[in-house]
Scaffold this motif. Structure first.
Motif, mmCIF file in Angstrom:
data_model
loop_
_atom_site.group_PDB
_atom_site.id
_atom_site.type_symbol
_atom_site.label_atom_id
_atom_site.label_comp_id
_atom_site.label_asym_id
_atom_site.label_seq_id
_atom_site.Cartn_x
_atom_site.Cartn_y
_atom_site.Cartn_z
ATOM 1 N N UNK A 186 0.845 -1.187 0.000
ATOM 2 C CA UNK A 186 0.000 0.000 0.000
ATOM 3 C C UNK A 186 0.887 1.246 0.000
ATOM 4 N N UNK A 187 1.156 1.744 -1.182
ATOM 5 C CA UNK A 187 2.049 2.894 -1.341
ATOM 6 C C UNK A 187 1.259 4.207 -1.304
ATOM 7 N N UNK A 188 1.941 5.267 -0.876
ATOM 8 C CA UNK A 188 1.376 6.599 -1.052
ATOM 9 C C UNK A 188 2.519 7.587 -1.245
ATOM 10 N N UNK A 189 2.206 8.672 -1.933
ATOM 11 C CA UNK A 189 3.190 9.722 -2.188
ATOM 12 C C UNK A 189 2.445 11.051 -2.115
ATOM 13 N N UNK A 190 2.758 11.848 -1.095
ATOM 14 C CA UNK A 190 2.046 13.090 -0.842
ATOM 15 C C UNK A 190 3.028 14.253 -0.785
ATOM 16 N N UNK A 191 2.750 15.300 -1.527
ATOM 17 C CA UNK A 191 3.523 16.540 -1.443
ATOM 18 C C UNK A 191 2.550 17.684 -1.195
ATOM 19 N N UNK A 192 2.796 18.435 -0.133
ATOM 20 C CA UNK A 192 2.054 19.667 0.126
ATOM 21 C C UNK A 192 3.072 20.799 0.243
ATOM 22 N N UNK A 193 2.730 21.946 -0.272
ATOM 23 C CA UNK A 193 3.669 23.069 -0.276
ATOM 24 C C UNK A 193 2.992 24.345 0.213
ATOM 25 N N UNK A 194 3.817 25.281 0.623
ATOM 26 C CA UNK A 194 3.325 26.606 1.003
ATOM 27 C C UNK A 194 4.461 27.605 0.821
ATOM 28 N N UNK A 195 4.122 28.882 0.810
ATOM 29 C CA UNK A 195 5.138 29.925 0.687
ATOM 30 C C UNK A 195 4.943 30.960 1.786
ATOM 31 N N UNK A 196 6.026 31.648 2.123
ATOM 32 C CA UNK A 196 5.952 32.745 3.079
ATOM 33 C C UNK A 196 7.026 33.767 2.749
#
Length: 260
Positions: free
Chosen positions: A119-129
């Motif tokens: 059961x694979x997963x690949x998650x990318x979340x990004x933000x800037x400041x």
């Protein structure tokens, strides 16, 4: 007076004077894709979820510079829209999962204990400041599992010069030969973080056990401080988690770039 001069030097040498017309607008591209290993709905799945901040086209050429760097760093792609890149990555990743792991999965069908490994997963979340004056800090939160005992969680960063879009590296911020002194400063900061007095005690607790302290290119260029981020395994075992060491600019007087 010297400290004020040093901070002013960083402002002009690295990232110039900030102004409202240099502001960079960001949008977000998303992609979600889940596939089963086989046609059986009870078979393991591979899920990809991407939330990628990217510079709007209204920012002109510097948007192209920033977005190409983001695409190459996160997706190993370039020269396409961020949405196209996100969709392409999700499709290629899930297809590779099915093609490469299916033979192994078929061999392990009789072993229920191994089923969860697929059961694979690949998650990318990004933000800037907003970072130091004209710098934009780009945060990347990466969470993935590709078999084994546990998944991987990483906090990655990039710092962009708002007026040009170029990525700022340590070599832009510090004078040549900075590495040794900065490593010493960071080692001291790590001792304070852990609550010990010296490197021997650090090693006794698992830190720097098989490596020397080093300045990480994974840093946040803040208004008054630089924060260096070390993800699991970089300077300590996995169970220690991510380590953030924050150093004030005033502690770096001797090695920060100065006006020539």
């Amino acid at each position: 007076m010297k400290k004020i001069f040093i901070l002013t030097a960083i402002l002009f040498i690295l990232i110039g004077c900030s102004s409202t017309d240099e502001s960079i607008l960001f949008e977000v591209a998303t992609a979600d894709k889940t596939v089963h290993m086989t046609s059986n709905e009870n078979s393991p799945t591979c899920s990809v979820h991407l939330e990628l901040s990217y510079a709007s086209e209204s920012n002109g050429h510097k948007a192209e510079i920033i977005n190409n760097i983001i695409e190459k760093r996160l997706l190993n792609l370039q020269d396409m829209s961020m949405q196209q890149a996100a969709d392409s990555f999700a499709t290629v990743y899930t297809s590779s999962y099915q093609n490469n792991l299916l033979p192994l999965y078929n061999q392990d069908l009789a072993n229920e204990n191994k089923k969860a490994w697929y059961n694979y997963h690949y998650i990318i979340k990004t933000s800037t400041e907003q970072g130091y004056k004209n710098a934009i800090v780009y945060h990347i939160y990466l969470d993935y599992y590709e078999g084994g005992a546990h998944g991987i969680n990483q906090h990655l960063t990039m710092n962009f010069e708002q007026s040009t879009g170029r990525q700022l590296m340590l070599a832009d911020i510090f004078v040549p030969g900075y590495e040794r002194q900065l490593s010493s400063i960071l080692q001291k900061a790590l001792c304070e973080y852990v609550g010990v007095d010296n490197v021997k005690e650090l090693k006794n607790q698992g830190y720097l056990y098989s490596m020397d302290m080093f300045p990480s290119e994974n840093f946040i260029l803040g208004e008054e401080t630089i924060t260096f981020i070390y993800n699991p395994y970089e300077i300590a075992p996995y169970e220690k988690g991510s380590i953030e060491l924050t150093v004030a600019y005033r502690e770096l007087d001797d090695i920060l770039n100065k006006i020539s």
